[in-house]
Design an enzyme around this catalytic site. Structure first.
Site, PDB file in Angstrom:
ATOM      1  N   HIS A  21       0.822  -1.225   0.000  1.00 11.32           N
ATOM      2  CA  HIS A  21       0.000   0.000   0.000  1.00 11.32           C
ATOM      3  C   HIS A  21       0.852   1.270   0.000  1.00 11.32           C
ATOM      4  O   HIS A  21       0.310   2.368  -0.114  1.00 11.32           O
ATOM      5  CB  HIS A  21      -0.958   0.039   1.199  1.00 11.32           C
TER       6      HIS A  21
ATOM      7  N   ASP B 202      -2.341 -10.500  -2.810  1.00 11.40           N
ATOM      8  CA  ASP B 202      -2.963 -10.104  -1.546  1.00 11.40           C
ATOM      9  C   ASP B 202      -4.437  -9.768  -1.807  1.00 11.40           C
ATOM     10  O   ASP B 202      -4.794  -9.321  -2.903  1.00 11.40           O
ATOM     11  CB  ASP B 202      -2.234  -8.876  -0.980  1.00 11.40           C
TER      12      ASP B 202
HETATM   13  C1  FKS Z   1     -10.196  -3.589   9.233  1.00 14.69           C
HETATM   14  C2  FKS Z   1     -10.174  -2.570   8.115  1.00 14.69           C
HETATM   15  C3  FKS Z   1      -9.076  -2.858   7.143  1.00 14.69           C
HETATM   16  C4  FKS Z   1      -6.883  -1.899   6.499  1.00 14.69           C
HETATM   17  C5  FKS Z   1      -6.588  -3.082   5.664  1.00 14.69           C
HETATM   18  C6  FKS Z   1      -5.125  -3.117   5.330  1.00 14.69           C
HETATM   19  C7  FKS Z   1      -4.703  -4.345   4.582  1.00 14.69           C
HETATM   20  C8  FKS Z   1      -3.185  -4.491   4.527  1.00 14.69           C
HETATM   21  C9  FKS Z   1      -2.687  -5.584   3.603  1.00 14.69           C
HETATM   22  C10 FKS Z   1      -1.164  -5.646   3.697  1.00 14.69           C
HETATM   23  F1  FKS Z   1      -0.676  -6.588   2.892  1.00 14.69           F
HETATM   24  F2  FKS Z   1      -0.604  -4.517   3.355  1.00 14.69           F
HETATM   25  F3  FKS Z   1      -0.777  -5.957   4.910  1.00 14.69           F
HETATM   26  N1  FKS Z   1      -8.218  -1.730   6.981  1.00 14.69           N
HETATM   27  N2  FKS Z   1     -11.028  -3.173  10.335  1.00 14.69           N
HETATM   28  O1  FKS Z   1      -3.197  -6.840   3.953  1.00 14.69           O
HETATM   29  O2  FKS Z   1      -3.068  -5.359   2.273  1.00 14.69           O
HETATM   30 ZN    ZN Z   2      -4.140  -7.435   2.355  1.00 12.61          ZN
END
Ligand code: FKS
Ligand code: ZN
Length: 343
Positions: A159, A195
């Site tokens: 990200h 992912d």
């Molecule tokens: C949860 C809401 C989700 C953020 C999600 C981020 C995902 C991160 C990812 C990484 F690989 F970067 F770690 N909000 N309550 O899995 O894509």
């Molecule tokens: Zn993710």
């Protein structure tokens, strides 16, 4: 295949706004330890530490001022008397003049972030840097002739854009490794992002470039984080037009339709005639993942690894997401073992 791992990841353990309060992040240290334990139990291959790398490897894909911000953000925040994790709470959005970087740390945090998902505390920079060094060290193994390597990165990276943090990510490990591969002699590289979440940062970094093909399979951004990128009509710009391929899939996607998208992405990668493949390996496509909405089983990850091996390219796997901590080790290692069995 070798695995590269750094215990320095433990220096970073951030918070997240969950259910109306500040709680430990889903992106927790146990994730990496669980994957490491599965690597060791599986007999995948040797585990080695990271080699410290030149800062110029990070500024090859991120801006100088962004890397400088990551390095100094915690001390600037602490200098204002606060001891809890630094988080942005204001962002430059539609209609605002975005160009000018604020002076105050609270403004700078928002200037360099897409969301409040990348907290910064005292150990964050050291862990972030070690994570990028893990990816660079694993890429060096590929450059040295290895057929495959696993960068057990934490925190994750996909990200993180040219000068943006967010979604648990700071430096874009996969992009930094891909650029390093090019700088070490590869003519073309493909990045395949499996992912659950769209790799908006990797897309941002390579969007105007024809030497790096970015292909991402993820939850449809109309329904899923990061919401503001990942649509199929985002195909690259200028000389990069045609070198960005998004495969947004519906809520509840299982292996049958996932495999079709994967095969399409792999055809694109073959046509790119890349010298190497970087896989952003998130295993949050697993059915029981607590924050994602696909339905892959542990066996499906073996199949995924097999198909990726079909590309016939030197392959660097870079760890991204995956949150069902009891299962992420099995699922990550299944992908790698599926790859090894098929190549
Ligand atoms: C949860 C809401 C989700 C953020 C999600 C981020 C995902 C991160 C990812 C990484 F690989 F970067 F770690 N909000 N309550 O899995 O894509
Ligand atoms: Zn993710």
């Amino acid at each position: 295949m070798i695995t590269v791992f750094s215990p320095k990841h433990r220096l970073h353990h951030g918070v997240e706004l969950k259910d109306g309060s500040v709680k430990p992040s889903f992106e927790e240290p146990d994730r990496a330890e669980t994957v490491l334990a599965s690597v060791r139990a599986s007999g995948l291959g040797e585990v080695m530490g990271e080699q410290p790398q030149a800062r110029s490897c990070y500024t090859a894909v991120h801006s100088e001022r962004y890397v400088a911000f990551l390095e100094s953000a915690w001390s600037e925040w602490a200098a204002t008397g606060r001891t809890h994790d630094a988080l942005p709470l204001v962002w430059p959005v539609r209609g605002m003049p975005v160009q000018q970087e604020p002076r105050h740390i609270d403004g700078r945090l928002g200037f360099y972030a897409i969301d409040a998902g990348a907290p910064i505390a005292s150990g964050t920079w050291e862990a972030v840097r070690a994570s990028a060094d893990v990816a660079l060290t694993a890429m060096d193994a590929l450059v040295g002739g290895a057929a495959a390597a696993f960068a057990l990165c934490r925190p994750p990276g996909h990200h993180a854009g040219h000068e943006l943090a967010g979604g648990y990510c700071y430096l874009n490990n996969a992009a930094i490794a891909a650029q390093h591969g090019l700088d070490q002699g590869a003519r073309r590289v493909a990045v395949l992002d499996v992912d659950f979440h769209h790799g908006n940062g990797t897309q941002d970094i390579f969007y105007d470039r024809p030497d790096v093909l970015f292909a991402s399979i993820h939850g449809d951004p109309r329904d899923s984080y990061p919401y503001f990128s990942g649509h199929a009509d985002e195909t690259g710009i200028g000389p990069g037009h045609g070198f960005n391929a998004n495969y947004p899939l519906p809520w509840g996607t299982d292996w049958t339709s996932y495999a079709d998208a994967l095969d399409s992405a792999l055809v694109r990668i073959r046509n790119h005639r890349a010298d190497m493949l970087v896989v952003s390996l998130g295993v949050d496509t697993f059915a029981d993942d607590p924050i994602s909405h696909f339905r892959l089983t542990s066996e499906d990850f073996l199949r995924m690894g097999q198909r990726i091996a079909g590309a016939g390219l030197p392959t660097l796997f870079v760890m991204e997401g995956g949150y069902m901590v009891e299962e992420i080790g099995i699922n990550a290692v299944n992908t790698l073992m599926g790859f090894e069995a098929a190549r």
